[in-house]
Enzyme design. Structure first.
Site, PDB file in Angstrom:
ATOM      1  N   THR A   1      -0.848   0.039   6.574  1.00 64.68           N
ATOM      2  CA  THR A   1      -0.522  -0.888   5.492  1.00 64.68           C
ATOM      3  C   THR A   1      -0.471  -2.288   6.090  1.00 64.68           C
ATOM      4  O   THR A   1      -0.253  -2.447   7.290  1.00 64.68           O
ATOM      5  CB  THR A   1       0.824  -0.534   4.823  1.00 64.68           C
ATOM      6  OG1 THR A   1       1.089  -1.493   3.780  1.00 64.68           O
ATOM      7  CG2 THR A   1       1.976  -0.561   5.803  1.00 64.68           C
ATOM      8  N   GLY A   2      -0.674  -3.293   5.253  1.00 62.26           N
ATOM      9  CA  GLY A   2      -0.599  -4.652   5.765  1.00 62.26           C
ATOM     10  C   GLY A   2      -1.685  -5.539   5.188  1.00 62.26           C
ATOM     11  O   GLY A   2      -2.265  -5.230   4.139  1.00 62.26           O
ATOM     12  N   HIS A   3      -1.976  -6.619   5.883  1.00 61.70           N
ATOM     13  CA  HIS A   3      -2.985  -7.568   5.429  1.00 61.70           C
ATOM     14  C   HIS A   3      -4.370  -6.945   5.611  1.00 61.70           C
ATOM     15  O   HIS A   3      -4.852  -6.793   6.731  1.00 61.70           O
ATOM     16  CB  HIS A   3      -2.873  -8.881   6.210  1.00 61.70           C
ATOM     17  CG  HIS A   3      -3.820  -9.929   5.744  1.00 61.70           C
ATOM     18  ND1 HIS A   3      -4.823 -10.418   6.544  1.00 61.70           N
ATOM     19  CD2 HIS A   3      -3.945 -10.563   4.537  1.00 61.70           C
ATOM     20  CE1 HIS A   3      -5.521 -11.327   5.859  1.00 61.70           C
ATOM     21  NE2 HIS A   3      -4.997 -11.428   4.653  1.00 61.70           N
ATOM     22  N   GLY A   4      -4.999  -6.583   4.486  1.00 61.30           N
ATOM     23  CA  GLY A   4      -6.217  -5.780   4.518  1.00 61.30           C
ATOM     24  C   GLY A   4      -7.354  -6.366   5.318  1.00 61.30           C
ATOM     25  O   GLY A   4      -8.034  -5.661   6.062  1.00 61.30           O
TER      26      GLY A   4
ATOM     27  N   THR B   1       0.885  -1.155   0.000  1.00 55.21           N
ATOM     28  CA  THR B   1       0.000   0.000   0.000  1.00 55.21           C
ATOM     29  C   THR B   1       0.926   1.207   0.000  1.00 55.21           C
ATOM     30  O   THR B   1       2.094   1.057   0.341  1.00 55.21           O
ATOM     31  CB  THR B   1      -0.843   0.051   1.301  1.00 55.21           C
ATOM     32  OG1 THR B   1      -1.368  -1.235   1.590  1.00 55.21           O
ATOM     33  CG2 THR B   1      -1.980   1.032   1.221  1.00 55.21           C
TER      34      THR B   1
ATOM     35  N   ARG C   1     -12.796  -7.476  -4.998  1.00 60.25           N
ATOM     36  CA  ARG C   1     -12.315  -7.496  -3.607  1.00 60.25           C
ATOM     37  C   ARG C   1     -11.867  -6.102  -3.184  1.00 60.25           C
ATOM     38  O   ARG C   1     -11.170  -5.417  -3.906  1.00 60.25           O
ATOM     39  CB  ARG C   1     -11.153  -8.479  -3.459  1.00 60.25           C
ATOM     40  CG  ARG C   1     -10.547  -8.530  -2.041  1.00 60.25           C
ATOM     41  CD  ARG C   1      -9.355  -7.589  -1.891  1.00 60.25           C
ATOM     42  NE  ARG C   1      -8.691  -7.732  -0.583  1.00 60.25           N
ATOM     43  CZ  ARG C   1      -7.725  -6.923  -0.159  1.00 60.25           C
ATOM     44  NH1 ARG C   1      -7.297  -5.934  -0.922  1.00 60.25           N
ATOM     45  NH2 ARG C   1      -7.177  -7.106   1.031  1.00 60.25           N
ATOM     46  N   VAL C   2     -12.326  -5.686  -2.011  1.00 60.29           N
ATOM     47  CA  VAL C   2     -11.909  -4.402  -1.450  1.00 60.29           C
ATOM     48  C   VAL C   2     -11.293  -4.655  -0.086  1.00 60.29           C
ATOM     49  O   VAL C   2     -11.839  -5.423   0.714  1.00 60.29           O
ATOM     50  CB  VAL C   2     -13.115  -3.436  -1.321  1.00 60.29           C
ATOM     51  CG1 VAL C   2     -12.691  -2.136  -0.651  1.00 60.29           C
ATOM     52  CG2 VAL C   2     -13.721  -3.160  -2.689  1.00 60.29           C
ATOM     53  N   GLY C   3     -10.154  -4.050   0.176  1.00 57.35           N
ATOM     54  CA  GLY C   3      -9.476  -4.223   1.456  1.00 57.35           C
ATOM     55  C   GLY C   3      -9.698  -3.045   2.381  1.00 57.35           C
ATOM     56  O   GLY C   3     -10.716  -2.350   2.310  1.00 57.35           O
ATOM     57  N   ASP C   4      -8.720  -2.805   3.234  1.00 62.26           N
ATOM     58  CA  ASP C   4      -8.854  -1.757   4.252  1.00 62.26           C
ATOM     59  C   ASP C   4      -8.639  -0.347   3.710  1.00 62.26           C
ATOM     60  O   ASP C   4      -9.160   0.626   4.249  1.00 62.26           O
ATOM     61  CB  ASP C   4      -7.830  -1.995   5.363  1.00 62.26           C
ATOM     62  CG  ASP C   4      -6.403  -1.845   4.842  1.00 62.26           C
ATOM     63  OD1 ASP C   4      -5.734  -0.855   5.185  1.00 62.26           O
ATOM     64  OD2 ASP C   4      -5.951  -2.713   4.076  1.00 62.26           O
TER      65      ASP C   4
END
Length: 308
Positions: free
Chosen positions: A219-222, A168, A196-199
């Site tokens: 940032t990271g695993h959404g 990110t 797919r939508v993340g954080d």
């Protein structure tokens, strides 16, 4: 008020030696761009948008023209921005064929009564605002084509390796008037399902800004970040009297222990203090304040240079 801007280039499992210097220069370039906006009297919102635009335009980072590809080999991007002065926010998700999603997110914030537009609605709004489309191929890099092929070969999308999928870009800033802002942008995770939508576009997960507390970009695993509302959780700890470092350690530690989720955060307080923390193997970052830019990629590694 001592203005400051901090940027990150995403949590990562590892950055190859041949890419490291390009990544370092890119992150310093983004911090410098944001700092110059602040130095010339620009707002925190201007600075974070400017810094993130630099990273979206750099193919080394997973945003804009360096975005990873979904399972169909397409780029779908998410972004959000927030003004700590009045909590105004703008976000977009699943956007395609736009060079700078962060600019579109800001237009959502300033030109609509809404906070969040997605997919076709976001595309129609972009066209109405005069944002030009770019060819799909312009956003696809050879590195990300190979990345998708490798991921498809190694495993199906049901068990993504959290360490691989952390890219990110983001920025936080405090301006000379005491206003804070954040901006975050991403191409998501490689081989993700379509839609797919993340954080990243979710206010409170991908970032948050409030003049009474400070600003943060994550940032990271959404999926993990979404489940713990990482951005707002971290600022909650700041509200409770923790230092920026303590707050970041607490929230990242909670996400790791509860979900095995890895990630990173950049923070700026209303007083102008800043912090960078991560649990992933590395996180490119840079902070510009008082005519100097501090930067790093790996733990226990910081370089300081004077800004021109």
């Amino acid at each position: 008020m001592n203005f400051v801007v901090v940027v990150h280039g995403g949590g990562a499992s590892s950055i190859s030696k041949d890419r490291k210097e390009r990544v370092r220069q890119g992150i310093i370039r983004a911090a410098t761009a944001g700092y110059n906006i602040l130095r010339e009297g620009g707002s925190a919102v201007d600075a974070v948008e400017g810094a993130v635009t630099v990273l979206e335009d750099d193919p080394e980072f997973n945003a804009g023209c360096g975005s990873v590809l979904n399972t169909n080999g397409e780029v779908e991007m998410d972004a959000s921005i927030m003004n700590g002065k009045d909590l105004s926010s703008g976000a977009v998700s699943a956007v395609q064929c736009i060079a700078n999603p962060i600019k579109l997110a800001r237009l959502v914030m300033e030109k609509t009564p809404h906070c969040f537009l997605t997919d076709q609605g976001a595309a129609q709004f972009a066209a109405a605002m005069g944002i030009p489309t770019v060819p799909r191929e312009q956003l696809i890099t050879e590195r990300n084509v190979k990345h998708l092929q490798k991921e498809k070969h190694e495993k199906c999308a049901q068990k993504p390796d959290q360490q691989k999928n952390l890219g990110t870009v983001g920025a936080v800033a405090l301006d000379c008037k005491g206003n804070v802002a954040y901006a975050t942008s991403t191409g998501g995770i490689v081989n993700k399902m379509v839609g797919r939508v993340g954080d990243t576009p979710c206010i409170g997960s991908g970032g948050y800004a409030d003049n009474e507390i400070g600003a943060i970009s994550t940032t990271g695993h959404g999926e993990s970040i979404l489940k713990v509302n990482l951005a707002r959780l971290t600022l909650f700890h700041v509200e409770q009297g923790k230092t920026l470092e303590e707050a970041a350690d607490l929230s990242l530690g909670y996400m790791k222990s509860k979900l095995k989720g890895l990630g990173g955060v950049i923070l700026v307080s209303k007083a102008g203090d800043w912090a960078v923390k991560w649990t992933s193997a590395s996180m490119p970052w840079a902070a510009a304040k008082d005519g100097k830019v501090h930067s790093g990629i790996d733990l226990c590694e910081t370089c300081t240079t004077h800004l021109p």
